[in-house]
Enzyme design. Sequence first.
Site, PDB file in Angstrom:
ATOM      1  N   ASP A  49      15.832  75.874 -11.534  1.00  8.24           N
ATOM      2  CA  ASP A  49      16.266  74.478 -11.512  1.00  8.24           C
ATOM      3  C   ASP A  49      15.734  73.825 -10.238  1.00  8.24           C
ATOM      4  OD1 ASP A  49      18.085  72.121 -11.112  1.00  8.24           O
ATOM      5  OD2 ASP A  49      18.967  72.931 -12.944  1.00  8.24           O
ATOM      6  N   TYR A 148      16.826  55.688 -14.919  1.00  7.77           N
ATOM      7  CA  TYR A 148      15.668  56.598 -15.005  1.00  7.77           C
ATOM      8  C   TYR A 148      14.459  55.993 -14.276  1.00  7.77           C
ATOM      9  CZ  TYR A 148      11.409  58.436 -17.186  1.00  7.77           C
ATOM     10  OH  TYR A 148      10.142  58.936 -17.406  1.00  7.77           O
TER      11      TYR A 148
HETATM   12  P1  NAI Z   1      10.501  66.411 -21.359  1.00 13.08           P
HETATM   13  O1  NAI Z   1      11.915  65.943 -21.297  1.00 13.08           O
HETATM   14  O2  NAI Z   1       9.945  66.867 -22.652  1.00 13.08           O
HETATM   15  O3  NAI Z   1      10.280  67.599 -20.309  1.00 13.08           O
HETATM   16  C1  NAI Z   1      10.921  67.617 -19.059  1.00 13.08           C
HETATM   17  C2  NAI Z   1      11.070  69.073 -18.659  1.00 13.08           C
HETATM   18  O4  NAI Z   1      11.695  69.114 -17.380  1.00 13.08           O
HETATM   19  C3  NAI Z   1      11.958  69.872 -19.624  1.00 13.08           C
HETATM   20  O5  NAI Z   1      11.282  71.033 -20.059  1.00 13.08           O
HETATM   21  C4  NAI Z   1      13.179  70.201 -18.826  1.00 13.08           C
HETATM   22  O6  NAI Z   1      13.734  71.478 -19.139  1.00 13.08           O
HETATM   23  C5  NAI Z   1      12.632  70.167 -17.396  1.00 13.08           C
HETATM   24  N1  NAI Z   1      13.699  69.849 -16.447  1.00 13.08           N
HETATM   25  C6  NAI Z   1      14.606  68.839 -16.511  1.00 13.08           C
HETATM   26  N2  NAI Z   1      15.438  68.885 -15.459  1.00 13.08           N
HETATM   27  C7  NAI Z   1      15.051  69.953 -14.708  1.00 13.08           C
HETATM   28  C8  NAI Z   1      15.527  70.530 -13.508  1.00 13.08           C
HETATM   29  N3  NAI Z   1      16.586  70.027 -12.867  1.00 13.08           N
HETATM   30  N4  NAI Z   1      14.893  71.617 -13.023  1.00 13.08           N
HETATM   31  C9  NAI Z   1      13.825  72.156 -13.680  1.00 13.08           C
HETATM   32  N5  NAI Z   1      13.334  71.667 -14.839  1.00 13.08           N
HETATM   33  C10 NAI Z   1      13.932  70.557 -15.336  1.00 13.08           C
HETATM   34  O7  NAI Z   1       9.618  65.231 -20.754  1.00 13.08           O
HETATM   35  P2  NAI Z   1       8.074  64.962 -20.935  1.00 13.08           P
HETATM   36  O8  NAI Z   1       7.865  63.954 -21.966  1.00 13.08           O
HETATM   37  O9  NAI Z   1       7.378  66.244 -21.022  1.00 13.08           O
HETATM   38  O10 NAI Z   1       7.748  64.269 -19.538  1.00 13.08           O
HETATM   39  C11 NAI Z   1       7.352  65.024 -18.423  1.00 13.08           C
HETATM   40  C12 NAI Z   1       7.418  64.138 -17.187  1.00 13.08           C
HETATM   41  O11 NAI Z   1       6.588  63.016 -17.344  1.00 13.08           O
HETATM   42  C13 NAI Z   1       8.825  63.622 -16.899  1.00 13.08           C
HETATM   43  O12 NAI Z   1       8.987  63.560 -15.489  1.00 13.08           O
HETATM   44  C14 NAI Z   1       8.792  62.207 -17.459  1.00 13.08           C
HETATM   45  O13 NAI Z   1       9.696  61.367 -16.801  1.00 13.08           O
HETATM   46  C15 NAI Z   1       7.351  61.828 -17.208  1.00 13.08           C
HETATM   47  N6  NAI Z   1       6.844  60.836 -18.144  1.00 13.08           N
HETATM   48  C16 NAI Z   1       6.575  61.222 -19.430  1.00 13.08           C
HETATM   49  C17 NAI Z   1       6.056  60.315 -20.321  1.00 13.08           C
HETATM   50  C18 NAI Z   1       5.642  60.715 -21.687  1.00 13.08           C
HETATM   51  O14 NAI Z   1       5.118  59.879 -22.396  1.00 13.08           O
HETATM   52  N7  NAI Z   1       5.852  61.952 -22.112  1.00 13.08           N
HETATM   53  C19 NAI Z   1       5.879  58.905 -19.932  1.00 13.08           C
HETATM   54  C20 NAI Z   1       6.213  58.604 -18.562  1.00 13.08           C
HETATM   55  C21 NAI Z   1       6.664  59.562 -17.713  1.00 13.08           C
HETATM   56  C1  15L Z   2       8.821  57.612 -20.430  1.00 15.53           C
HETATM   57  O1  15L Z   2       8.929  57.488 -19.222  1.00 15.53           O
HETATM   58  C2  15L Z   2       9.467  58.718 -21.170  1.00 15.53           C
HETATM   59  O2  15L Z   2       9.576  59.901 -20.379  1.00 15.53           O
HETATM   60  C3  15L Z   2       8.749  59.048 -22.457  1.00 15.53           C
HETATM   61  O3  15L Z   2       9.593  59.907 -23.239  1.00 15.53           O
HETATM   62  C4  15L Z   2       8.441  57.789 -23.249  1.00 15.53           C
HETATM   63  O4  15L Z   2       9.626  57.193 -23.668  1.00 15.53           O
HETATM   64  C5  15L Z   2       7.648  56.832 -22.401  1.00 15.53           C
HETATM   65  O5  15L Z   2       8.235  56.610 -21.134  1.00 15.53           O
HETATM   66  C6  15L Z   2       7.439  55.454 -23.047  1.00 15.53           C
HETATM   67  O6  15L Z   2       7.552  54.451 -22.357  1.00 15.53           O
HETATM   68  O7  15L Z   2       7.100  55.424 -24.225  1.00 15.53           O
END
Ligand code: NAI
Ligand code: 15L
Length: 279
Positions: A49, A148
Amino acid sequence: MAAPRTVLLTGAAGGLGTLMRGLLPAYGYELRLLDMVAIEGEPDAIKADLADAEALREAVRGVDAIIHLAGISLESSFDKLLRANIQGTYNLYEAARAEGVRRVVSASSNHVVGFTPRPIGAGGPTDPTIDAASLIPIGTPRRPDTFYGLSKCFGEDLASLYWDLHGIETVSIRIGSCFPEPATVRMLSVWLSPADGARILHAALTAEDVEHSVVYGSSANTRLWWDLSGARALGYEPQDDSEPYAARLIAEQGELDPADPAHANLGGAFCTDPPVWPH
Ligand code: NAI
Ligand code: 15L
């Protein structure tokens, strides 16, 4: 700095982490994986974590760079975001400082500027293309749309502080929507294809003298809303465009309506009814 080889990928179990685990090794990186949950098929992944400062020190020891994706990726309570995204990101930078890691690439989000009105094409609300002068610049004032988004503002400022105080370089990427395909009409403007996601991470890991840079991260979408020149200056050359998905998505969902508050701003529905972190 020399091109990094060993890279810690936090959030490796998540959606983006899973996509990047598949794509980044082709660029020559050796990934060390970290997440708070176990990762199927990855017995060597570190299960830790972001609250565990000791585990983070061990995790960053000896890596050349960090890609920081871990954290709460949707709206949540302030307290949960404080722990995971604010304290957790601080813990990671402290570990990087203590272990001498010099480069971080950090997942910021478009939701730091989510309440910024989206640009409208010169031809009216349904004109898909925005002229270059109307693209949202990277220096537009931040207008987070959620707690967020606010936590991501902190991440950008923490990166700035660690550059000025400790010489740790960061590229903070304000990612649009990185998924295998765009799923909404809004995403036609903000989509980052997974392949372009790997391209922008690679550029951010290898560009020289980035100090603290903040860039938008999306593909070269026909309907792009923001200025990608900062990312291009790092060497990012996007190859994808969401336009092939446009006709189907618009037929199914209709055009964005600028009078609808859920369509009026960059953050889309995060401004009105944000999706909530399920845990
Ligand atoms: P996701 O929610 O699928 O993955 C996040 C991961 O972080 C999860 O595997 C979770 O277990 C881990 N996590 C959460 N809290 C934790 C903690 N306290 N310690 C260790 N691990 C922890 O999110 P996704 O879509 O993969 O996004 C990844 C990153 O990119 C995030 O920071 C998100 O905010 C950012 N992001 C993603 C976007 C997207 O389109 N997927 C858009 C903008 C930003
Ligand atoms: C984010 O920041 C989120 O992590 C992702 O799940 C999407 O919702 C993305 O923005 C978005 O704006 O579509």
